[in-house]
Write an enzyme that holds these catalytic residues in place. Structure first.
Site, PDB file in Angstrom:
ATOM      1  N   HIS A  13     -10.028   1.391   2.367  1.00 42.00           N
ATOM      2  CA  HIS A  13      -9.507   2.710   2.761  1.00 42.00           C
ATOM      3  C   HIS A  13     -10.642   3.652   3.158  1.00 42.00           C
ATOM      4  O   HIS A  13     -10.448   4.535   3.994  1.00 42.00           O
ATOM      5  CB  HIS A  13      -8.698   3.337   1.620  1.00 42.00           C
ATOM      6  CG  HIS A  13      -7.282   2.850   1.529  1.00 42.00           C
ATOM      7  ND1 HIS A  13      -6.384   2.982   2.557  1.00 42.00           N
ATOM      8  CD2 HIS A  13      -6.608   2.240   0.517  1.00 42.00           C
ATOM      9  CE1 HIS A  13      -5.208   2.486   2.189  1.00 42.00           C
ATOM     10  NE2 HIS A  13      -5.322   2.018   0.959  1.00 42.00           N
ATOM     11  N   HIS A  46      -9.277  -3.829  -1.456  1.00 38.43           N
ATOM     12  CA  HIS A  46      -8.222  -3.072  -0.763  1.00 38.43           C
ATOM     13  C   HIS A  46      -8.558  -1.575  -0.779  1.00 38.43           C
ATOM     14  O   HIS A  46      -8.507  -0.908   0.253  1.00 38.43           O
ATOM     15  CB  HIS A  46      -6.876  -3.340  -1.447  1.00 38.43           C
ATOM     16  CG  HIS A  46      -5.727  -2.541  -0.897  1.00 38.43           C
ATOM     17  ND1 HIS A  46      -4.624  -3.120  -0.310  1.00 38.43           N
ATOM     18  CD2 HIS A  46      -5.503  -1.191  -0.853  1.00 38.43           C
ATOM     19  CE1 HIS A  46      -3.787  -2.173   0.097  1.00 38.43           C
ATOM     20  NE2 HIS A  46      -4.297  -0.987  -0.239  1.00 38.43           N
ATOM     21  N   GLU A  47      -8.914  -1.070  -1.959  1.00 34.53           N
ATOM     22  CA  GLU A  47      -9.194   0.365  -2.073  1.00 34.53           C
ATOM     23  C   GLU A  47     -10.436   0.757  -1.286  1.00 34.53           C
ATOM     24  O   GLU A  47     -10.467   1.794  -0.632  1.00 34.53           O
ATOM     25  CB  GLU A  47      -9.332   0.781  -3.542  1.00 34.53           C
ATOM     26  CG  GLU A  47      -8.046   0.658  -4.355  1.00 34.53           C
ATOM     27  CD  GLU A  47      -6.842   1.323  -3.696  1.00 34.53           C
ATOM     28  OE1 GLU A  47      -7.007   2.353  -3.021  1.00 34.53           O
ATOM     29  OE2 GLU A  47      -5.734   0.791  -3.846  1.00 34.53           O
ATOM     30  N   CYS A  67       0.855  -1.186   0.000  1.00 30.62           N
ATOM     31  CA  CYS A  67       0.000   0.000   0.000  1.00 30.62           C
ATOM     32  C   CYS A  67       0.887   1.230   0.000  1.00 30.62           C
ATOM     33  O   CYS A  67       1.926   1.246   0.676  1.00 30.62           O
ATOM     34  CB  CYS A  67      -0.880  -0.026   1.251  1.00 30.62           C
ATOM     35  SG  CYS A  67      -1.974   1.395   1.401  1.00 30.62           S
TER      36      CYS A  67
HETATM   37 CO    CO Z   1      -3.732   1.029  -0.011  1.00 34.98          CO
END
Ligand code: CO
Length: 186
Positions: free
Chosen positions: A160, A156-157, A112
């Site tokens: 966030h 994953h995004e 990341c």
């Molecule tokens: Co990331």
């Protein structure tokens, strides 16, 4: 707005844990500009000469909180080995509308832009997801049906937006624990 490896928010800053808000529709000129700059970062970050010149760490995706903006904006570009784009998205308010029970993880683990240190271990996620979003590249609402690497990147995004980082999912006692029936993506 300068986006480079020095300006990206790292996990030492608690801002990275902040939750992101829905973006007001229709998308404002300001939000479009932010998202297009994020997309440009991702594109240039995988072109070695540009990455070196502009101090960009290679990435396949970035979310707005990583540049300090707590809004649901994500840019993703996947490229093949020759650098040709496989897919490209500039997403506003992406949301998972369904996901498989089957799990998958990347054999090499995840990385990341906001995480400087290595965190080894399997990050189990749904093997398949459907994501609904407004894509400003296509100027319409879309549903992305993803599996494999793209499914992992999307999750994953979208994590966030909730202030979740990939290593939060790693089993601290047994980082390479094998879950039954989970796919390991090489
Ligand atoms: Co990331």
């Amino acid at each position: 707005m300068l986006i480079n490896n020095d300006t990206i928010i790292k996990d030492s800053d608690e801002l990275i844990r902040r939750k992101s808000a829905d973006v007001e529709m229709p998308v404002s000129a300001e939000d479009r500009d932010i998202l297009m700059q994020m997309l440009k970062y991702v594109d240039e970050s995988t072109i070695p000469e540009l990455a070196e010149e502009k101090n960009l760490r290679p990435a396949v995706g970035i979310s707005a909180i990583q540049i300090g903006i707590p809004k649901k904006l994500t840019a993703i570009i996947l490229k093949d080995e020759e650098g040709k784009k496989i897919c490209e998205y500039a997403l506003v308010n992406p949301k998972i509308i369904s996901n498989s029970i089957e799990k998958a993880c990347l054999a090499a683990g995840e990385g990341c832009l906001s995480v400087v240190e290595d965190h080894e271990g399997y990050v189990y996620r749904s093997a398949r997801v459907k994501v609904k979003a407004y894509d400003i590249l296509q100027e319409k609402e879309i549903v992305i049906k993803a599996d494999g690497y793209l499914a992992i990147v999307l999750q994953h995004e979208l994590d966030h937006f909730k202030g979740i980082l990939f290593y939060d999912h790693i089993n601290p006692k047994d980082p390479f624990h094998r879950e039954n029936d989970a796919l390991i993506i090489e």
